[in-house]
Design a protein around this motif. Structure first.
Motif, PDB file in Angstrom:
ATOM      1  N   LEU A  71     -27.270  -0.852 -16.455  1.00  0.00           N
ATOM      2  CA  LEU A  71     -27.960  -1.163 -15.197  1.00  0.00           C
ATOM      3  C   LEU A  71     -29.004  -0.096 -14.873  1.00  0.00           C
ATOM      4  CD1 LEU A  71     -24.855  -2.317 -13.133  1.00  0.00           C
ATOM      5  CD2 LEU A  71     -26.767  -3.769 -13.872  1.00  0.00           C
ATOM      6  N   ALA A  72     -28.685   1.161 -15.178  1.00  0.00           N
ATOM      7  CA  ALA A  72     -29.613   2.261 -14.893  1.00  0.00           C
ATOM      8  C   ALA A  72     -30.892   2.142 -15.713  1.00  0.00           C
ATOM      9  CB  ALA A  72     -28.942   3.602 -15.159  1.00  0.00           C
ATOM     10  N   ALA A  73     -30.840   1.424 -16.840  1.00  0.00           N
ATOM     11  CA  ALA A  73     -32.025   1.261 -17.686  1.00  0.00           C
ATOM     12  C   ALA A  73     -32.997   0.228 -17.131  1.00  0.00           C
ATOM     13  CB  ALA A  73     -31.604   0.859 -19.101  1.00  0.00           C
ATOM     14  N   LEU A  74     -32.571  -0.542 -16.154  1.00  0.00           N
ATOM     15  CA  LEU A  74     -33.466  -1.532 -15.548  1.00  0.00           C
ATOM     16  C   LEU A  74     -34.543  -0.827 -14.727  1.00  0.00           C
ATOM     17  CD1 LEU A  74     -30.812  -4.119 -14.328  1.00  0.00           C
ATOM     18  CD2 LEU A  74     -32.523  -4.483 -16.121  1.00  0.00           C
ATOM     19  N   PRO A  75     -35.733  -1.412 -14.621  1.00  0.00           N
ATOM     20  CA  PRO A  75     -36.804  -0.770 -13.843  1.00  0.00           C
ATOM     21  C   PRO A  75     -36.451  -0.699 -12.363  1.00  0.00           C
ATOM     22  CG  PRO A  75     -37.460  -2.979 -14.541  1.00  0.00           C
ATOM     23  CD  PRO A  75     -36.164  -2.679 -15.211  1.00  0.00           C
ATOM     24  N   GLY A  76     -36.586   0.485 -11.804  1.00  0.00           N
ATOM     25  CA  GLY A  76     -36.328   0.684 -10.388  1.00  0.00           C
ATOM     26  C   GLY A  76     -34.869   0.943 -10.058  1.00  0.00           C
ATOM     27  N   ILE A  77     -34.003   0.887 -11.048  1.00  0.00           N
ATOM     28  CA  ILE A  77     -32.565   1.138 -10.840  1.00  0.00           C
ATOM     29  C   ILE A  77     -32.238   2.446 -11.546  1.00  0.00           C
ATOM     30  CG2 ILE A  77     -30.225   0.270 -11.150  1.00  0.00           C
ATOM     31  CD1 ILE A  77     -31.872  -1.649  -9.500  1.00  0.00           C
ATOM     32  N   GLY A  78     -31.815   3.407 -10.800  1.00  0.00           N
ATOM     33  CA  GLY A  78     -31.419   4.678 -11.400  1.00  0.00           C
ATOM     34  C   GLY A  78     -29.914   4.762 -11.519  1.00  0.00           C
ATOM     35  N   GLU A  79     -29.423   5.959 -11.808  1.00  0.00           N
ATOM     36  CA  GLU A  79     -27.986   6.162 -11.964  1.00  0.00           C
ATOM     37  C   GLU A  79     -27.239   5.913 -10.658  1.00  0.00           C
ATOM     38  OE1 GLU A  79     -27.061   9.935 -13.699  1.00  0.00           O
ATOM     39  OE2 GLU A  79     -28.536   9.696 -15.302  1.00  0.00           O
ATOM     40  N   VAL A  80     -27.804   6.363  -9.549  1.00  0.00           N
ATOM     41  CA  VAL A  80     -27.134   6.225  -8.254  1.00  0.00           C
ATOM     42  C   VAL A  80     -27.026   4.755  -7.864  1.00  0.00           C
ATOM     43  CG1 VAL A  80     -27.307   6.758  -5.790  1.00  0.00           C
ATOM     44  CG2 VAL A  80     -27.862   8.508  -7.489  1.00  0.00           C
ATOM     45  N   LEU A  81     -28.132   4.029  -7.975  1.00  0.00           N
ATOM     46  CA  LEU A  81     -28.122   2.615  -7.605  1.00  0.00           C
ATOM     47  C   LEU A  81     -27.246   1.803  -8.568  1.00  0.00           C
ATOM     48  CD1 LEU A  81     -29.231   0.891  -5.400  1.00  0.00           C
ATOM     49  CD2 LEU A  81     -31.299   0.539  -6.710  1.00  0.00           C
ATOM     50  N   ALA A  82     -27.247   2.159  -9.830  1.00  0.00           N
ATOM     51  CA  ALA A  82     -26.374   1.480 -10.794  1.00  0.00           C
ATOM     52  C   ALA A  82     -24.916   1.703 -10.427  1.00  0.00           C
ATOM     53  CB  ALA A  82     -26.655   1.983 -12.206  1.00  0.00           C
ATOM     54  N   VAL A  98     -27.877 -14.120  -8.410  1.00  0.00           N
ATOM     55  CA  VAL A  98     -28.702 -12.916  -8.528  1.00  0.00           C
ATOM     56  C   VAL A  98     -29.097 -12.412  -7.141  1.00  0.00           C
ATOM     57  CG1 VAL A  98     -30.902 -12.037  -9.381  1.00  0.00           C
ATOM     58  CG2 VAL A  98     -29.543 -13.525 -10.826  1.00  0.00           C
ATOM     59  N   GLU A  99     -29.340 -13.324  -6.214  1.00  0.00           N
ATOM     60  CA  GLU A  99     -29.756 -12.961  -4.858  1.00  0.00           C
ATOM     61  C   GLU A  99     -28.694 -12.144  -4.120  1.00  0.00           C
ATOM     62  OE1 GLU A  99     -29.967 -16.101  -6.127  1.00  0.00           O
ATOM     63  OE2 GLU A  99     -32.128 -16.012  -6.502  1.00  0.00           O
ATOM     64  N   ASP A 100     -27.420 -12.269  -4.529  1.00  0.00           N
ATOM     65  CA  ASP A 100     -26.342 -11.504  -3.898  1.00  0.00           C
ATOM     66  C   ASP A 100     -26.495 -10.008  -4.125  1.00  0.00           C
ATOM     67  OD1 ASP A 100     -25.322 -13.900  -3.083  1.00  0.00           O
ATOM     68  OD2 ASP A 100     -23.749 -13.985  -4.625  1.00  0.00           O
ATOM     69  N   GLY A 108     -33.454  -4.380  -1.953  1.00  0.00           N
ATOM     70  CA  GLY A 108     -34.041  -5.343  -1.027  1.00  0.00           C
ATOM     71  C   GLY A 108     -34.759  -6.437  -1.791  1.00  0.00           C
ATOM     72  N   GLU A 109     -35.493  -7.225  -1.064  1.00  0.00           N
ATOM     73  CA  GLU A 109     -36.222  -8.348  -1.663  1.00  0.00           C
ATOM     74  C   GLU A 109     -37.259  -7.861  -2.679  1.00  0.00           C
ATOM     75  OE1 GLU A 109     -35.593 -11.582  -1.326  1.00  0.00           O
ATOM     76  OE2 GLU A 109     -33.917 -11.109  -0.003  1.00  0.00           O
ATOM     77  N   LYS A 110     -37.919  -6.752  -2.368  1.00  0.00           N
ATOM     78  CA  LYS A 110     -38.958  -6.232  -3.268  1.00  0.00           C
ATOM     79  C   LYS A 110     -38.368  -5.802  -4.611  1.00  0.00           C
ATOM     80  CE  LYS A 110     -42.608  -2.784  -3.508  1.00  0.00           C
ATOM     81  NZ  LYS A 110     -43.237  -1.637  -2.858  1.00  0.00           N
ATOM     82  N   LYS A 111     -37.275  -5.046  -4.549  1.00  0.00           N
ATOM     83  CA  LYS A 111     -36.642  -4.590  -5.793  1.00  0.00           C
ATOM     84  C   LYS A 111     -36.070  -5.769  -6.569  1.00  0.00           C
ATOM     85  CE  LYS A 111     -35.080  -0.576  -5.696  1.00  0.00           C
ATOM     86  NZ  LYS A 111     -35.816   0.404  -6.451  1.00  0.00           N
ATOM     87  N   LEU A 112     -35.537  -6.759  -5.846  1.00  0.00           N
ATOM     88  CA  LEU A 112     -35.011  -7.952  -6.500  1.00  0.00           C
ATOM     89  C   LEU A 112     -36.132  -8.705  -7.204  1.00  0.00           C
ATOM     90  CD1 LEU A 112     -32.428  -9.592  -6.934  1.00  0.00           C
ATOM     91  CD2 LEU A 112     -33.063 -10.940  -4.931  1.00  0.00           C
ATOM     92  N   GLY A 117     -36.078 -12.220 -13.814  1.00  0.00           N
ATOM     93  CA  GLY A 117     -36.182 -12.501 -15.237  1.00  0.00           C
ATOM     94  C   GLY A 117     -35.476 -11.469 -16.113  1.00  0.00           C
ATOM     95  N   ARG A 118     -35.087 -10.346 -15.534  1.00  0.00           N
ATOM     96  CA  ARG A 118     -34.424  -9.297 -16.302  1.00  0.00           C
ATOM     97  C   ARG A 118     -32.914  -9.271 -16.086  1.00  0.00           C
ATOM     98  NH1 ARG A 118     -38.145  -4.979 -17.916  1.00  0.00           N
ATOM     99  NH2 ARG A 118     -40.202  -5.485 -17.147  1.00  0.00           N
ATOM    100  N   ILE A 119     -32.455  -9.965 -15.030  1.00  0.00           N
ATOM    101  CA  ILE A 119     -31.026  -9.977 -14.736  1.00  0.00           C
ATOM    102  C   ILE A 119     -30.529 -11.400 -14.577  1.00  0.00           C
ATOM    103  CG2 ILE A 119     -30.955  -7.684 -13.696  1.00  0.00           C
ATOM    104  CD1 ILE A 119     -31.081  -9.034 -10.939  1.00  0.00           C
ATOM    105  N   THR A 120     -29.227 -11.557 -14.781  1.00  0.00           N
ATOM    106  CA  THR A 120     -28.564 -12.848 -14.611  1.00  0.00           C
ATOM    107  C   THR A 120     -27.144 -12.591 -14.160  1.00  0.00           C
ATOM    108  OG1 THR A 120     -28.049 -14.953 -15.669  1.00  0.00           O
ATOM    109  CG2 THR A 120     -27.839 -12.988 -17.018  1.00  0.00           C
ATOM    110  N   VAL A 121     -26.459 -13.636 -13.709  1.00  0.00           N
ATOM    111  CA  VAL A 121     -25.065 -13.512 -13.320  1.00  0.00           C
ATOM    112  C   VAL A 121     -24.145 -14.179 -14.334  1.00  0.00           C
ATOM    113  CG1 VAL A 121     -25.434 -13.189 -10.870  1.00  0.00           C
ATOM    114  CG2 VAL A 121     -25.279 -15.499 -11.787  1.00  0.00           C
ATOM    115  N   GLY A 122     -24.621 -14.341 -15.535  1.00  0.00           N
ATOM    116  CA  GLY A 122     -23.816 -14.946 -16.588  1.00  0.00           C
ATOM    117  C   GLY A 122     -24.139 -16.425 -16.736  1.00  0.00           C
TER     118      GLY A 122
END
Length: 123
Positions: A71-82, A98-100, A108-112, A117-122
């Motif tokens: 999760l930390a490797a995603l853009p805008g997500i660091g270790e703390v947010l992960a 994904v919206e959850d 927030g909405e901007k980071k989401l 396209g980079r995340i999914t819920v399975g």
């Protein structure tokens, strides 16, 4: 006459050195040109590097199964947010959509939108 004679003699010497220099440059030019024509140019057509090195896996990351490091490797997500995402998932269960993810503090909405396209819920 002596002064004029010295000037003409110096000019002739200078002109001779210039001619020798130009002849030397011509010899170098034709020697290099012949060497370039004699040696074929080598062109490498196959790559020893796998295509995966240039085109990494871009399949969406399942946020319900991903570890904090992924999760930390995603853009805008660091270790703390992960860490917050993993903690939220452990406390509230898997994300239904994904919206959850906006329920996690710091997303927030901007980071989401950046993660679209980079995340999914399975499945």
């Amino acid at each position: 006459m002596d002064e004029r004679g010295n000037t003409v003699k110096c000019e002739k010497i200078l002109l001779g050195f210039t001619a020798l220099f130009l002849a030397f440059l011509l010899v170098l030019f034709f020697r290099d040109r012949a060497a370039m024509e004699a040696a074929p140019a080598a062109v490498e057509t196959e790559s020893a590097v796998s295509q995966g090195a240039f085109m990494p896996d871009v399949s969406p990351l399942d946020i319900n199964a991903a570890a904090a490091e992924e999760l930390a490797a995603l853009p805008g997500i660091g270790e703390v947010l992960a860490g917050r995402i993993v903690a939220y998932r452990e406390e509230h269960g898997p994300f239904a959509a994904v919206e959850d993810l906006t329920e996690v503090s710091g997303i927030g909405e901007k980071k989401l939108a950046e993660l679209e396209g980079r995340i999914t819920v399975g499945e």
